[in-house]
Design a protein around this motif. Sequence first.
Motif, PDB file in Angstrom:
ATOM      1  N   ASN A  73      50.447  18.636  38.666  1.00 53.54           N
ATOM      2  CA  ASN A  73      49.854  18.502  39.942  1.00 53.54           C
ATOM      3  C   ASN A  73      50.012  19.668  40.845  1.00 53.54           C
ATOM      4  O   ASN A  73      49.905  19.741  42.050  1.00 53.54           O
ATOM      5  N   SER A  74      50.093  20.795  40.201  1.00 52.70           N
ATOM      6  CA  SER A  74      50.426  22.225  40.986  1.00 52.70           C
ATOM      7  C   SER A  74      49.006  23.005  41.002  1.00 52.70           C
ATOM      8  O   SER A  74      47.966  22.577  40.223  1.00 52.70           O
ATOM      9  N   ALA A  75      48.735  24.133  41.807  1.00 54.06           N
ATOM     10  CA  ALA A  75      47.418  24.636  41.766  1.00 54.06           C
ATOM     11  C   ALA A  75      47.429  25.414  40.395  1.00 54.06           C
ATOM     12  O   ALA A  75      46.197  25.745  40.135  1.00 54.06           O
ATOM     13  N   GLY A  76      48.480  25.847  39.910  1.00 48.44           N
ATOM     14  CA  GLY A  76      48.352  26.634  38.594  1.00 48.44           C
ATOM     15  C   GLY A  76      47.971  25.669  37.484  1.00 48.44           C
ATOM     16  O   GLY A  76      47.559  26.212  36.321  1.00 48.44           O
ATOM     17  N   PRO A 114      40.822  41.657  40.817  1.00 50.67           N
ATOM     18  CA  PRO A 114      42.136  41.217  40.815  1.00 50.67           C
ATOM     19  C   PRO A 114      42.117  40.059  39.781  1.00 50.67           C
ATOM     20  O   PRO A 114      41.250  39.232  39.760  1.00 50.67           O
ATOM     21  N   ASP A 115      43.127  39.819  38.946  1.00 52.62           N
ATOM     22  CA  ASP A 115      43.354  38.928  38.017  1.00 52.62           C
ATOM     23  C   ASP A 115      43.788  37.649  38.602  1.00 52.62           C
ATOM     24  O   ASP A 115      44.386  37.646  39.870  1.00 52.62           O
ATOM     25  N   ALA A 116      43.503  36.533  38.347  1.00 52.19           N
ATOM     26  CA  ALA A 116      43.933  35.029  38.966  1.00 52.19           C
ATOM     27  C   ALA A 116      45.258  34.926  38.933  1.00 52.19           C
ATOM     28  O   ALA A 116      45.691  34.339  39.897  1.00 52.19           O
ATOM     29  N   CYS A 117      46.189  35.282  38.070  1.00 51.51           N
ATOM     30  CA  CYS A 117      47.685  35.399  38.305  1.00 51.51           C
ATOM     31  C   CYS A 117      47.954  35.969  39.588  1.00 51.51           C
ATOM     32  O   CYS A 117      48.981  35.339  40.270  1.00 51.51           O
TER      33      CYS A 117
END
Length: 281
Positions: A73-76, A114-117
Amino acid sequence: RDGMIRVSGREYTGLLKTACFQKGEMSCLSCHSVHDSSPNFQVSRGMESNAACLQCHQSFAAKLEEHTHHPANSAGSLCYNCHMPYTSYGLLKGIRAHQISSPTIKASLQTGRPDACNLCHLDKTLDWAGQKLTAWYKQPREELSVKEKSVAASVLWATQGDAGQRGLIAWHMGWEPARQISGENWLPPYLATLMQDDYPAVRCIAGRSLKSLRGFERVPYDYVAEDKLRDAAKLVFAQWQKLTKPKENPSLLLGKNGDLQDEQLRELLAGQNHRVVNLNE
């Protein structure tokens, strides 16, 4: 340098370069609808979730956390936060990339994108992200500089990136998922720095992001009043000094008392990329 779109209004041409289109059946109408949606972004009902991707990639539904390494349930664990991050610029804000891809440190090093992480984990270094991508997805490690190993990627992009990168980082510093994940009590001095940027667009975004932070909602700031930019930044710094300081964090240039290491910041700013950038929509 790899041809990926940096500006909004080119979502369709980005889609054409995507494997989901080239090798699959994806089209604009896979996620968007003129009438079965809200006017904002025209995303079809139900598609503002992993359903957009799981309608084709159904096998990931049962092993979501195993794939994302984040709570379900997280944004990740939202597919598009990793595969369609806000790396395009338009309308004075970040726009989701429509050339669907996976985050890699190699792409960030080669293109500056920029990378997503690191767009969620604003407080982490490129080296940290690289370690995670290697451990989770067996990506090869990349050779990094001392700064890329020791200073948060967002700080490097905000201080040494080109105007497009600085605008994206200014926007992400106001993006709620990033603030929740990375904390926000270290952001004001960096936003104050970006509020004095040479580009009015960057200043506008930075000022908007600052006012999304608690305690800074009413800070007076006019991004076109160039003779008053420094005074506004000083006011932000003064307000920040009154708040609870963040913990010591060398990667964010924060010393033992949570104070910003001004000399280190100035050294980074001295290496800023001043290439002329025109991102025309």
